[in-house]
Design an enzyme around this catalytic site. Structure first.
Site, PDB file in Angstrom:
ATOM      1  N   LEU A 231      42.387  34.633  27.789  1.00 21.58           N
ATOM      2  CA  LEU A 231      43.431  35.206  26.942  1.00 21.58           C
ATOM      3  C   LEU A 231      44.793  34.755  27.449  1.00 21.58           C
ATOM      4  O   LEU A 231      45.219  35.143  28.542  1.00 21.58           O
ATOM      5  CB  LEU A 231      43.342  36.738  26.954  1.00 21.58           C
ATOM      6  CG  LEU A 231      41.947  37.361  26.770  1.00 21.58           C
ATOM      7  CD1 LEU A 231      42.049  38.879  26.758  1.00 21.58           C
ATOM      8  CD2 LEU A 231      41.261  36.837  25.525  1.00 21.58           C
TER       9      LEU A 231
ATOM     10  N   TYR B 112      42.872  37.178  31.797  1.00 22.11           N
ATOM     11  CA  TYR B 112      44.153  37.244  31.092  1.00 22.11           C
ATOM     12  C   TYR B 112      45.240  36.601  31.929  1.00 22.11           C
ATOM     13  O   TYR B 112      45.384  36.904  33.122  1.00 22.11           O
ATOM     14  CB  TYR B 112      44.493  38.703  30.789  1.00 22.11           C
ATOM     15  CG  TYR B 112      45.837  38.935  30.122  1.00 22.11           C
ATOM     16  CD1 TYR B 112      46.341  38.039  29.184  1.00 22.11           C
ATOM     17  CD2 TYR B 112      46.607  40.046  30.434  1.00 22.11           C
ATOM     18  CE1 TYR B 112      47.569  38.248  28.575  1.00 22.11           C
ATOM     19  CE2 TYR B 112      47.826  40.275  29.825  1.00 22.11           C
ATOM     20  CZ  TYR B 112      48.308  39.371  28.900  1.00 22.11           C
ATOM     21  OH  TYR B 112      49.525  39.570  28.300  1.00 22.11           O
ATOM     22  N   CYS B 113      46.009  35.696  31.324  1.00 17.13           N
ATOM     23  CA  CYS B 113      47.147  35.052  31.971  1.00 17.13           C
ATOM     24  C   CYS B 113      46.687  34.352  33.245  1.00 17.13           C
ATOM     25  O   CYS B 113      45.746  33.572  33.236  1.00 17.13           O
ATOM     26  CB  CYS B 113      48.245  36.081  32.210  1.00 17.13           C
ATOM     27  SG  CYS B 113      49.788  35.424  32.893  1.00 17.13           S
ATOM     28  N   LEU B 114      47.336  34.623  34.371  1.00 14.52           N
ATOM     29  CA  LEU B 114      46.964  34.003  35.636  1.00 14.52           C
ATOM     30  C   LEU B 114      45.538  34.369  36.034  1.00 14.52           C
ATOM     31  O   LEU B 114      44.833  33.571  36.676  1.00 14.52           O
ATOM     32  CB  LEU B 114      47.953  34.435  36.716  1.00 14.52           C
ATOM     33  CG  LEU B 114      47.809  33.843  38.111  1.00 14.52           C
ATOM     34  CD1 LEU B 114      47.780  32.330  38.063  1.00 14.52           C
ATOM     35  CD2 LEU B 114      48.951  34.314  38.994  1.00 14.52           C
TER      36      LEU B 114
ATOM     37  N   GLY C 158      43.127  34.516  33.961  1.00 17.30           N
ATOM     38  CA  GLY C 158      42.293  33.566  33.231  1.00 17.30           C
ATOM     39  C   GLY C 158      42.224  32.224  33.925  1.00 17.30           C
ATOM     40  O   GLY C 158      41.175  31.563  33.929  1.00 17.30           O
TER      41      GLY C 158
END
Length: 634
Positions: A399, A364-366, A368
């Site tokens: 994500l 998720y985010c960083l 990911g």
């Protein structure tokens, strides 16, 4: 890059007291000292690559550099980390080119005249102006109250909206202006326009005036109390007389409450394994890598909107990384330390706990972005040495995570050489980037809702927002080490090394095209942090099957989109192996919205890529309960 075995980690780290009561930065310091011994020759290591091959060389710091950093740090501290040079250059670029554009100036003058003729009747109601919004007028939640259609508030609204439209026209399309400078001018123009909106002032806001009449002015008294409380907290933080504000909801009790155990603790993160709720579970576990820019429990909020609980109830063994909140002693930890000592080490433990089964990896985010680096690295090694290495991923889900940073959206307003020099100097003095400093930058991206609308509600209407799980999590900020964040901004955002094949792991560059696992990529429609068109660019860097899903909402609320959440929809399509590229616009045009949460769609996708079920995996009773120790580090 192989992590220690689970048995070794049990002997070293799994004493319950050692995990539950872990504090300070001793583990981070030990990791740094080990790396320094390696650099000094105490531990053999491969020779570093040359700068042309990898682009990873770090220049030595000279006394002149130290003096420059100190000066830049003073300026950055005074400006909240923003670079005045960057803003000034943007305004000069725009103003000079506008001054030598007579056609553009004539068009702006004509628009100003037309706006004046259109809004003038609003100031003289005797001329019969209705005050109602025009049919093509864009919706603005600041003026949603019907009272804004009555005079004189309609005049305030229309004049302000005309000024907004004029400045949008003035700050865009000026021939010769650098695109980055144009975006900066638009950004700063929007900031001061949002600050001057009539909804922000008691005398020009009908909702505030009607509330004052109804409460006999009590709303102003409540607002003053709220302001004094907030000002006192801010002043205490500035003077260092109080610690970080505690979140309204406590992890382990109100949020992050899905039952589980801490099955491993390393210097940078803990690994949580969640207790099963079904007698059978999928053979492949789900291994989640959240961003270390935030506490992990964004994906495990209250039970009714916890993605972790949803996956556990769907019959998956779920592992979650809980990142440590670093202090100044961790200043020298880099991005590859987070990869090797964080993600890779935790992944090895998760696989050993499932007897070597492959995992459905989720970032998720960083987190990911880091997962995509790990996937490319492991895929590269599996191809180079197939007899000794393997790809551990049954699938990879990203994500709201970027892999190409050439179009980072409004966050790119803060990314240029001047801005990074200011941030680098600020972090150099502290040893880390503070969570409050990051929060301020994110608030500027959506100042209309996160700053001005909140101030209007709490200080003019006298209302205190009831804390939600998402708001409480947002207040639970984290820090990022100096070296890691500097590398992240420079190598990924500024230079785009990952997408362009220059990012190195173990002295060799990696490429996203090496990833062979099926991909599930999620973008959100109103994402200010990872714009969905930027997330979509992963299509350009892999030939593998890729399912892309675009969901309603923003960077956080779009991902935390549980079934039953009102107003949710998504679009989804799969590009098959080696299929031709489709543009983002074609994706939207060819895929109609589907009402509801995207979670069931994703879980079905995971099920189709799983290889049967096994008996539910039990947890050792003597190990510490989730959420562990690191989540409480302030």
């Amino acid at each position: 890059m192989r992590a220690p075995t689970v048995e070794h980690e049990q002997e070293r780290d799994h004493a319950p007291d050692a995990i539950v009561h872990a504090d300070g930065d001793s583990a981070s310091i030990a990791l740094i000292e080990a790396r320094e011994r390696e650099r000094a020759g105490a531990i053999p290591s491969p020779a570093p690559p040359s700068e042309p091959a990898c682009g990873c060389a770090t220049p030595e710091t000279t006394p002149a550099d130290a003096l420059d950093r100190a000066a830049h740090a003073l300026i950055a501290a005074a400006t909240g980390g923003l670079s005045p040079a960057s803003a000034l250059l943007a305004w000069i670029d725009w103003a000079v080119h506008l001054a030598v554009s007579p056609g553009k100036n004539a068009a702006l003058a004509m628009q100003a005249v037309q706006d004046g003729l259109r809004t003038w009747p609003e100031w003289t109601p005797s001329l019969g102006a209705t005050g109602k919004p025009a049919a093509n007028e864009p919706a603005d939640p600041r003026f949603a109250d019907p009272a804004w259609n009555a005079w004189p508030f309609s005049a305030y609204r229309h004049t302000f909206q005309a000024a907004q439209a004029w400045w949008q026209q003035a700050s865009s399309g000026v021939r010769g202006v650098e695109p980055h400078h144009e975006r900066l001018v638009q950004f700063f123009a929007r900031q001061w326009l949002d600050a001057l909106a009539p909804s922000n002032f008691a005398a020009t806001n009908p909702a505030v005036l009607s509330t004052a009449l109804r409460t006999h002015g009590a709303n102003f008294a409540f607002g003053e109390r709220n302001w004094l409380e907030d000002y006192g907290q801010w002043l205490s933080r500035i003077l260092g007389t109080s610690g970080k504000t505690k979140p309204a909801l406590k992890p382990g009790r109100d949020v992050a409450a899905t039952p589980g155990k801490v099955v491993w603790q390393g210097p940078l993160c803990e690994l949580i394994q969640y207790a099963p709720t079904t007698s059978k579970v999928a053979r492949e576990s789900v291994f989640i890598v959240p961003a270390w820019i935030m506490k992990y429990y964004i994906l495990d909020l209250k039970p009714d909107d916890s993605l972790v609980r949803y996956l556990v109830d769907a019959g998956y063994t779920v592992f979650m990384i809980s990142w440590r909140n670093p202090g100044s002693a961790a200043r020298d930890l880099g991005l590859n330390d987070y990869l090797e000592q964080g993600l890779m080490a935790a992944l090895a433990v998760a696989r050993e706990r499932t007897r070597g089964e492959r995992v459905h990896a989720v970032g998720y985010c960083l987190g990911g972005t880091l997962l995509s680096i790990a996937a490319a690295t492991l895929a590269r090694e599996a191809k180079r040495t197939p007899e000794t290495a393997e790809d551990p991923f049954a699938s990879v889900s990203l994500l709201a995570a970027q892999t190409d940073f050439s179009e980072p959206g409004e966050l790119g307003n803060f990314i240029d050489a001047s801005e990074l020099a200011a941030l680098d100097a600020l972090m150099w003095e502290q040893g880390y980037l503070d969570g409050a400093q990051m929060a301020a930058a994110f608030q500027l991206l959506n100042a209309r809702d996160l700053i001005w609308s909140r101030m209007m509600s709490e200080y003019l209407l006298g209302r205190r927002s009831k804390p939600s799980d998402l708001m409480s999590w947002n207040d639970d900020t984290t820090r990022m080490p100096y070296r890691m964040h500097s590398e992240y901004l420079t190598r990924l955002f500024l230079r785009n090394d990952l997408a362009e094949g220059r990012y190195c792991v173990d002295g060799r560059p990696i490429a996203l095209v090496d990833i062979e696992a099926p991909l599930f990529v999620v973008g959100t429609e109103r994402d200010h942090v990872s714009p969905w068109r930027s997330v979509y660019k992963l299509h350009l860097f892999t030939h593998q099957a890729l399912t892309f899903l675009l969901t309603a909402g923003g960077h956080n609320a779009g991902i935390v989109s549980e079934p039953g959440h009102p107003g949710r929809h998504y679009r989804v399509a799969t590009r098959s192996l080696d299929a031709p590229y489709r543009s983002p616009d074609a994706f939207v045009a060819e895929n109609a919205p589907i009402e509801g949460s995207w979670w069931p769609c994703w879980v079905k996708w995971l099920e189709e890529r799983s290889s049967g079920t096994v008996k539910a995996r039990a947890l050792e009773a003597q190990w510490p309960d989730a959420p562990g120790a690191y989540v409480f580090e302030g």
